[in-house]
Scaffold this active site. Structure first.
Site, PDB file in Angstrom:
ATOM      1  N   PRO A  17      41.013  35.238  22.441  1.00  0.00           N
ATOM      2  CA  PRO A  17      42.057  34.351  21.926  1.00  0.00           C
ATOM      3  C   PRO A  17      43.408  34.749  22.519  1.00  0.00           C
ATOM      4  CG  PRO A  17      41.467  35.979  20.273  1.00  0.00           C
ATOM      5  CD  PRO A  17      40.510  36.165  21.405  1.00  0.00           C
ATOM      6  N   MET A  18      44.122  33.774  23.083  1.00  0.00           N
ATOM      7  CA  MET A  18      45.428  34.047  23.680  1.00  0.00           C
ATOM      8  C   MET A  18      46.394  32.921  23.338  1.00  0.00           C
ATOM      9  SD  MET A  18      44.417  35.467  27.480  1.00  0.00           S
ATOM     10  CE  MET A  18      43.045  34.324  27.729  1.00  0.00           C
ATOM     11  N   GLN A  87      39.958  30.935  15.623  1.00  0.00           N
ATOM     12  CA  GLN A  87      40.648  32.111  15.104  1.00  0.00           C
ATOM     13  C   GLN A  87      41.889  31.693  14.335  1.00  0.00           C
ATOM     14  OE1 GLN A  87      43.153  35.042  17.343  1.00  0.00           O
ATOM     15  NE2 GLN A  87      41.503  36.450  16.837  1.00  0.00           N
ATOM     16  N   CYS A 116      47.066  41.188  16.028  1.00  0.00           N
ATOM     17  CA  CYS A 116      48.299  40.708  16.666  1.00  0.00           C
ATOM     18  C   CYS A 116      49.488  41.550  16.206  1.00  0.00           C
ATOM     19  CB  CYS A 116      48.538  39.246  16.323  1.00  0.00           C
ATOM     20  SG  CYS A 116      50.054  38.586  17.051  1.00  0.00           S
ATOM     21  N   LYS A 155      38.967  40.422  14.587  1.00  0.00           N
ATOM     22  CA  LYS A 155      39.432  41.136  15.776  1.00  0.00           C
ATOM     23  C   LYS A 155      40.512  42.117  15.345  1.00  0.00           C
ATOM     24  CE  LYS A 155      41.021  40.287  20.523  1.00  0.00           C
ATOM     25  NZ  LYS A 155      42.322  40.977  20.557  1.00  0.00           N
ATOM     26  N   GLY A 215      40.323  44.538  26.043  1.00  0.00           N
ATOM     27  CA  GLY A 215      41.444  45.332  26.525  1.00  0.00           C
ATOM     28  C   GLY A 215      41.219  45.946  27.888  1.00  0.00           C
ATOM     29  N   GLY A 216      40.195  45.518  28.622  1.00  0.00           N
ATOM     30  CA  GLY A 216      39.854  46.166  29.890  1.00  0.00           C
ATOM     31  C   GLY A 216      40.434  45.529  31.125  1.00  0.00           C
ATOM     32  N   ARG A 243      43.520  38.815  29.796  1.00  0.00           N
ATOM     33  CA  ARG A 243      44.418  38.567  30.929  1.00  0.00           C
ATOM     34  C   ARG A 243      43.692  38.311  32.240  1.00  0.00           C
ATOM     35  NH1 ARG A 243      47.574  43.132  31.732  1.00  0.00           N
ATOM     36  NH2 ARG A 243      45.951  44.245  30.611  1.00  0.00           N
TER      37      ARG A 243
END
Length: 489
Positions: A17-18, A87, A116, A155, A215-216, A243
């Site tokens: 989710p972004m 989400q 977040c 999350k 996060g990788g 990302r």
């Protein structure tokens, strides 16, 4: 309550989710390239939802959840129905459940954001703020697991110590959730800080529920093969990518990355096809361009002010015109079909005209409804009664006004109930040959009457008399089914 969906979270590659990125075009593109599960943007918070906001869009073939201000909070379609996880940010179990029930039939799962770190989220006791309130976490997740039929996930970010993080996750596991996504950074850490694979691995070994490692992108994931490397380093069941997917969503392709030009054109096709707002489309494309933003193409993109301009920049003007023409033809066909249904169902005795209310054509605080009301009082008729309906196709309104046992309405649909009622009043007034108060009709007798009343009040005030509110500010009745109080005139 038994979960009646095939969605599972083991061995999956997941779009994270972004905010501003995880909208429908990006989710569909990620699925095309090989993602198994896609999460919507975290911005779809429960505070933006109300019980009556769902609307299906026949032209786009989507399901839209639209806020009262007409902003589309969440848009989805059949293509992603069995893959998309909705989400939300929430600090209220019952409110979270209400929103989950609203969307659950159109999504594959529900997720609560507990990671977040942004101030707008933590100030509302949501996001990473929940990490310091395990009781509330347990209450929210338990309420959702028991209350809906779709799988529930959450999350999180890691806590300052491995022991505290593992203890929290074990408590979360007991709520009955289907999976837990772990961003391997603390809430104060940012992407440039190393991801803590050891903590994610400790969590994976401590619980039986699937763990999704996140996060990788900075340290590990540059191409498809790196996804498995990150998964092994964390011992997780699945991998969630943020990302790296934002920069190039073809990261999910087993056969390797697509050229960025092709990816961007594929994204634009979905953006046009699903009427994505141009500002969001531009933002996502800028994230893909990154260091190329200073090129001629990047500068043009930055300056673009419409979807059409974006398409022209990427040599897709013909696609835009063809798609737009298809939409317009489909919209016209649906409107004709709806109009035909309306004509068959409506009262044939209704008097109709094609008119709209434009407040710029009237003096301040003077409306056709007010003129119609005064005329009815003068002629000893009952006050006008308004009946308004909303068309599901496009959420527009149309109103019928009954005056002296005759019905009047405009043939045009309006954006709001208030505008529709004013249009109906205009039809009635014009049919009766009665002034409606427009500026072009000359001096308004209602306006003159108000001026006289206000001047009289002013004189009375000078003599120290106790005054009531000015008459044009008093609301003393409701016209028919209208929800607007009409001033006394």
């Amino acid at each position: 309550m038994r979960v009646n969906t095939p969605l599972c979270f083991g061995g999956k590659k997941v779009l994270a989710p972004m905010v501003r990125v995880g909208t429908l075009p990006m989710r569909l593109l990620a699925l095309d390239y090989g993602a198994d599960i896609v999460y919507c943007e975290v911005g779809a918070g429960e505070a933006a939802f109300s019980d009556n906001m769902i609307v299906k869009k026949k032209v786009l073939e989507t399901v839209d959840f639209v806020a009262p201000n007409e902003r589309v909070v969440f848009r989805t379609c059949e293509r992603e129905r069995h893959h998309v996880v909705f989400q939300m940010g929430s600090a209220d179990p019952e409110r979270a459940l209400a929103v989950a029930k609203l969307v659950e039939s159109d999504v594959a799962g529900i997720d609560i954001n507990m990671g977040c770190p942004k101030e707008y989220s933590t100030k509302a006791s949501m996001g990473a703020a929940l990490l310091s309130d395990p009781d509330k976490i347990e209450s929210i997740l338990t309420t959702l697991v028991k209350g809906i039929c779709k799988p529930v996930t959450c999350k999180i970010r890691i806590l300052p110590s491995v022991e505290d993080t593992v203890n929290l996750v074990k408590r979360i596991e007991k709520t009955g959730i289907a999976a837990i996504a772990v961003h391997g950074r603390k809430k104060e850490e940012r992407p440039q800080h190393p991801v803590h694979c050891d903590v994610i691995k400790a969590i994976s070994e401590a619980v039986s529920v699937p763990v999704i490692a996140n996060g990788g992108s900075h340290d590990f994931i540059k191409e498809y093969a790196d996804i498995e490397i990150f998964q092994k380093a964390t011992g997780a069941s699945s991998v969630m990518i943020a990302r790296a997917a934002m920069w190039n969503p073809s990261i999910f392709r087993k056969d390797g990355l697509f050229p960025l030009k092709d990816v961007m054109q594929d994204y634009i096709k979905y953006a046009v096809r699903y009427d994505n707002h141009y500002t969001n489309t531009k933002y996502c494309l800028c994230q893909m361009l990154r260091e190329q933003l200073e090129t001629a193409q990047g500068k043009k993109l930055h300056a673009a002010q419409s979807t059409q301009e974006i398409c022209e920049i990427f040599e897709m003007a013909d696609f835009y015109e063809e798609t737009t023409a298809i939409f317009e033809a489909k919209k016209t066909s649906l409107e004709t079909e709806a109009q035909g249904e309306d004509d068959q169902m409506e009262d044939p005795d209704v008097i109709k005209m094609a008119v709209r209310f434009d407040k710029r054509e009237y003096p301040p605080q003077i409306t056709p409804k007010m003129y119609l009301l005064e005329w009815c009082r003068k002629e000893k008729h009952p006050q006008p009664v308004y009946e308004t309906v909303q068309r599901p196709l496009d959420r527009l309104f149309r109103s019928v006004v009954t005056v002296a046992e005759r019905k009047y309405r405009s043939t045009l649909w309006d954006k709001s109930k208030k505008l529709a009622e004013q249009a109906a009043a205009i039809v009635c007034l014009r049919t009766l040959g009665v002034p409606e108060g427009k500026l072009c009709e000359g001096e308004s007798h209602l306006l003159n009457k108000r001026k006289r009343e206000d001047l009289e009040r002013l004189n009375n005030r000078d003599h120290g008399e106790d005054l009531a509110e000015p008459s044009h500010k008093k609301a003393n009745f409701i016209e028919g089914t209208s929800d607007v109080n009409v001033p006394k005139v």
